[in-house]
Scaffold this motif. Structure first.
Motif, PDB file in Angstrom:
ATOM      1  N   ASP A  49       0.854  -1.196   0.000  1.00 38.59           N
ATOM      2  CA  ASP A  49       0.000   0.000   0.000  1.00 38.59           C
ATOM      3  C   ASP A  49       0.879   1.232   0.000  1.00 38.59           C
ATOM      4  O   ASP A  49       0.910   1.990   0.945  1.00 38.59           O
ATOM      5  CB  ASP A  49      -0.880  -0.061   1.261  1.00 38.59           C
ATOM      6  CG  ASP A  49      -1.476   1.275   1.612  1.00 38.59           C
ATOM      7  OD1 ASP A  49      -2.064   1.899   0.729  1.00 38.59           O
ATOM      8  OD2 ASP A  49      -1.326   1.700   2.779  1.00 38.59           O
ATOM      9  N   VAL A  63       2.486   4.893  -1.509  1.00 37.19           N
ATOM     10  CA  VAL A  63       1.939   6.136  -2.055  1.00 37.19           C
ATOM     11  C   VAL A  63       3.101   6.949  -2.614  1.00 37.19           C
ATOM     12  O   VAL A  63       4.181   6.987  -2.032  1.00 37.19           O
ATOM     13  CB  VAL A  63       1.151   6.916  -0.966  1.00 37.19           C
ATOM     14  CG1 VAL A  63       2.012   7.286   0.214  1.00 37.19           C
ATOM     15  CG2 VAL A  63       0.469   8.142  -1.543  1.00 37.19           C
ATOM     16  N   ASN A 110      -1.824   6.573  -4.685  1.00 39.38           N
ATOM     17  CA  ASN A 110      -1.865   5.483  -3.693  1.00 39.38           C
ATOM     18  C   ASN A 110      -2.068   4.158  -4.413  1.00 39.38           C
ATOM     19  O   ASN A 110      -3.129   3.891  -4.960  1.00 39.38           O
ATOM     20  CB  ASN A 110      -2.994   5.743  -2.707  1.00 39.38           C
ATOM     21  CG  ASN A 110      -2.971   4.861  -1.468  1.00 39.38           C
ATOM     22  OD1 ASN A 110      -3.816   5.003  -0.597  1.00 39.38           O
ATOM     23  ND2 ASN A 110      -2.030   3.942  -1.368  1.00 39.38           N
ATOM     24  N   SER A 164       3.225   3.593   3.292  1.00 41.11           N
ATOM     25  CA  SER A 164       1.797   3.316   3.468  1.00 41.11           C
ATOM     26  C   SER A 164       0.955   4.547   3.215  1.00 41.11           C
ATOM     27  O   SER A 164       1.139   5.588   3.835  1.00 41.11           O
ATOM     28  CB  SER A 164       1.490   2.756   4.857  1.00 41.11           C
ATOM     29  OG  SER A 164       0.088   2.471   4.938  1.00 41.11           O
ATOM     30  N   GLY A 165       0.014   4.399   2.302  1.00 46.07           N
ATOM     31  CA  GLY A 165      -0.908   5.486   2.000  1.00 46.07           C
ATOM     32  C   GLY A 165      -2.148   5.443   2.859  1.00 46.07           C
ATOM     33  O   GLY A 165      -2.742   6.480   3.160  1.00 46.07           O
ATOM     34  N   GLU A 166      -2.559   4.215   3.272  1.00 45.83           N
ATOM     35  CA  GLU A 166      -3.780   4.144   4.065  1.00 45.83           C
ATOM     36  C   GLU A 166      -3.912   2.916   4.945  1.00 45.83           C
ATOM     37  O   GLU A 166      -4.704   2.929   5.872  1.00 45.83           O
ATOM     38  CB  GLU A 166      -5.019   4.285   3.168  1.00 45.83           C
ATOM     39  CG  GLU A 166      -5.074   3.292   2.013  1.00 45.83           C
ATOM     40  CD  GLU A 166      -6.250   3.554   1.075  1.00 45.83           C
ATOM     41  OE1 GLU A 166      -6.759   4.682   1.036  1.00 45.83           O
ATOM     42  OE2 GLU A 166      -6.650   2.605   0.372  1.00 45.83           O
TER      43      GLU A 166
END
Lengths: 462, 462
Positions: B345, B347, B381, B418-420
């Motif tokens: 994940d 970004v 992302n 990590s984007g989310e």
């Protein structure tokens, strides 16, 4: 007072970092004051003022100060209202004014990296020239610097629709203790690796580090905008209109108010004159596509109609600017009445706006003072102003007591003691009172973790 | 392993706080896993699972654990993908599922206070029934809880226009060490008194405290929305179209992509079929007033036209939902190919999207793996997926190495790991590698300041 030999050593060492031309000593205007001086006369004298050319010079200055246990006072444009940039206890003022580079600007991607010392007006212009909007506009934009706006998480009228400055910051370059240059975030729009240090530095008023550069987001500028004002006989009708507007689902870019006292003082200067029954002002900015603004205009006028005694819709951008100038001019008009004023910047839940507007006047009266307020109604952000003579020490003392009482009241109804001006020096020592010992303890622990020698803007934001 | 007598004492004491019916012991599903189990088989066994009824019970549980030096693992809906809620080293799982009260909901003021355990779907429904939109929708909304969304600062497709979950949080009630209930923020929309502790707790994955209640903002729901998809022969043409769209100033609510590998796997299930030349998907959601959506639609189709080999505009909400179901279904379709997948994940800045999409496949190939990606294109992302057999340990190991390499690449081009999804347990130990020792040191100092005994979700988000 720092002893003279130490001052000489300090000046020499700092000159070795930023160059002799960029070290100032003595009581050098404007570095001893910010915009709070006109209100409360706050003034400080730095041991030295340095004007670094780049982030590495900032880093070296901080490293030197940290090693020699000299307080560091970061300074943007000096437009702050809470004394955050004032060297109240000496130390080295780090003025960011030479760091104005636009390190990158990608208009098609709506983003830029900009050094902390560029004026907010230049940031806004940079976007505008490429069809982009940088929404936060806290006022005094020619004077204020983007780094200072970030360090105070500045707001302004458009925060209602667009959020505060921090919402537009995707990354920061920061000098932290004991003299390290770090980056948190960047050109990326999201990031959940690690705690939100970006958000922690935003609004920390230079007490956790010195912001040297910011990554900003922009949005495509809306095609159209419209400004209008409606007037009511009093706060009850005006606040009801505001709640109707919001309740009907209109999202204005700005939703401002001015209370009876402020309108009375501003009455002579209102463009085109104002009927006597018009005593409470609601000012609106709408933006969006042409069709959208037309639809919002109709919905807005309908929602605001009940009880309105006067309505002024700006016919064009020039008239819109006139309306806004009137609103922005309230500040100096109110100051002119007695020669001074003490401003407070509380924020409350929107449904308590009417209560707090009344309470400003009631508290003032109990202290023998006149007061009025205006502010960002949609955000419940009230700029309360106690009118005092410029040299009336007794009234100033009464206003100080009234301001504390007003803050207590705001907190008691679910509000906070600052919506956008910050704590700085003028509201120091209030955190524990208003947020309780546990939260104040967390606050202090974070400060100690990032600034173990308490040299970064010491005494501020506590 | 905690000795049996100690476990008995723990169960007895905790039962005294939350009631015996709400203390579970042994390996009790689903509390040993989150959504990462299906991908990497992560499983843990708690010393006990407690299900508190209210914030005070949470506080007392935390106080008990802190006194007895027992790790505390907060748990929302268990939809996390990073193992953040998994009791990897025992301890007490604090499951929030019984705390689902809507403490207040003021639809005309666009706000609510909601306990942490309410499902995200219920939050969205609550708003919708009153004409409001709660924009963040990270997926799995029936399972996920709003407290977990806040604790991970969840994103989802609409983050491009509306921002991540944290943007919609104005206040938090949090239990912090050593067992205190605090409030930061509230119903007010702005607050610059003190550091942004609200923002610090958001996304902290239960390592700084347990969120028990959240104050949320909503916005009036847009009157109209429209979904569409365009397809290109490859990532080059697709990413160029995405940049044209953004560069032309269109602000879609969602701007998603699926790469060649993902489209190939999803091809059989695309509603109405898909031409062979359609190999890279761009999926768009527009929203606003009717007139606005119509205007955006025209601008969008024009911007996306160059190189498009297929365009599907949903005729109505049903067709729009079908398009989104196809996109959401990519995840299980890709899993089905080999029986498992390892997801990343990352970004990156938007202009590096094409590079990173290619790099996913290149890195996978170097490790003898197939891979594909999809994700929130506008936010850069990328959900990268390495295809592995469910029981193919060698491939899983290769995928792990590929994932680390991909994270290194993302960071090297200005992105983040990590984007989310967060760091949780699966990406532990990467902060220093990717953010450097100074930032990692600040991170650790903040953790130590708020959790001196390292008992709040220990080992996670480090």
């Amino acid at each position: 007072m720092t002893p003279a030999p130490m001052l000489a050593a300090l000046g020499r060492d700092l000159a070795g970092i930023v160059g002799a031309a960029h070290v100032l000593s003595g009581d050098t205007p404007p570095y001893g004051e910010d915009a709070s001086h006109d209100r409360v006369g706050l003034h400080g004298v730095a041991d030295a003022v340095v004007r670094p050319a780049d982030a590495d010079e900032v880093r070296r200055v901080v490293a030197w100060c940290y090693e020699h246990e000299v307080p560091i006072v970061p300074r943007g444009g000096g437009s702050g209202l809470a004394g955050g940039a004032v060297p109240v206890a000496g130390g080295v003022v780090v003025a960011m004014e030479r760091m104005t580079a636009v390190r990158s600007f990608d208009a098609p991607l709506w983003r830029a990296e900009i050094e902390a010392g560029l004026s907010t007006a230049d940031v806004i212009r940079l976007g505008r020239e490429s069809g982009l909007l940088f929404p936060p506009n806290p006022g005094a934009v020619e004077q204020s610097q983007i780094g200072g706006n970030v360090a105070t998480n500045a707001g302004g009228p458009r925060a209602f629709k667009y959020g505060v400055t921090g919402n537009w910051v995707t990354g920061l370059e920061v000098v932290v203790a004991p003299g390290e240059l770090i980056r948190v975030g960047g050109a990326r729009r999201k990031d959940v690796a690690g705690y939100d240090l970006r958000g922690l530095f935003v609004g920390s008023e230079g007490t956790l580090g010195i912001v040297t550069s910011v990554w900003l987001r922009f949005v495509p500028a809306p095609a159209a905008s419209l400004r209008l004002a409606t007037f009511y006989e009093g706060a009850a009708a005006g606040c009801a209109a505001i709640e109707r507007l919001v309740g009907n689902g209109v999202v204005p870019a700005a939703l401002e108010y001015a209370d009876e006292g402020a309108v009375e003082i501003g009455r002579p200067s209102f463009p085109g004159g104002l009927a006597p029954a018009a005593r409470f002002a609601v000012l609106i900015e709408l933006d969006g596509s042409q069709a959208d603004v037309a639809a919002q205009r109709a919905e807005t006028l309908e929602a605001l109609a009940d009880g309105a005694v006067a309505t002024v819709v700006a016919a064009d951008a020039r008239e819109g600017a006139e309306l806004w100038r009137w609103r922005d001019g309230l500040s100096s008009a109110v100051t002119a009445v007695r020669g001074g004023r003490l401003g407070e910047d509380i924020v409350v839940p929107l449904d308590r706006l009417e209560d707090v507007i009344a309470e400003v006047v009631r508290i003032a009266a109990r202290h023998g003072l006149d007061a009025c307020s205006w502010g960002h109604a949609g955000d419940g952000n009230v700029h309360a102003n106690f009118l005092v003579g410029a040299h009336d020490v007794q009234a100033q003392r009464a206003a100080g007591a009234a301001a504390v009482e007003l803050c207590d009241y705001a907190v008691s109804i679910g509000g906070s003691i600052s919506g956008e001006h910050g704590i700085g020096w003028l509201k120091r020592g209030r955190l524990e009172r208003h947020q309780g010992p546990v939260v104040a303890g967390i606050h202090a622990a974070i400060k100690a973790a990032l600034d173990p020698k308490n040299l970064l803007n010491p005494g501020k934001k506590t």
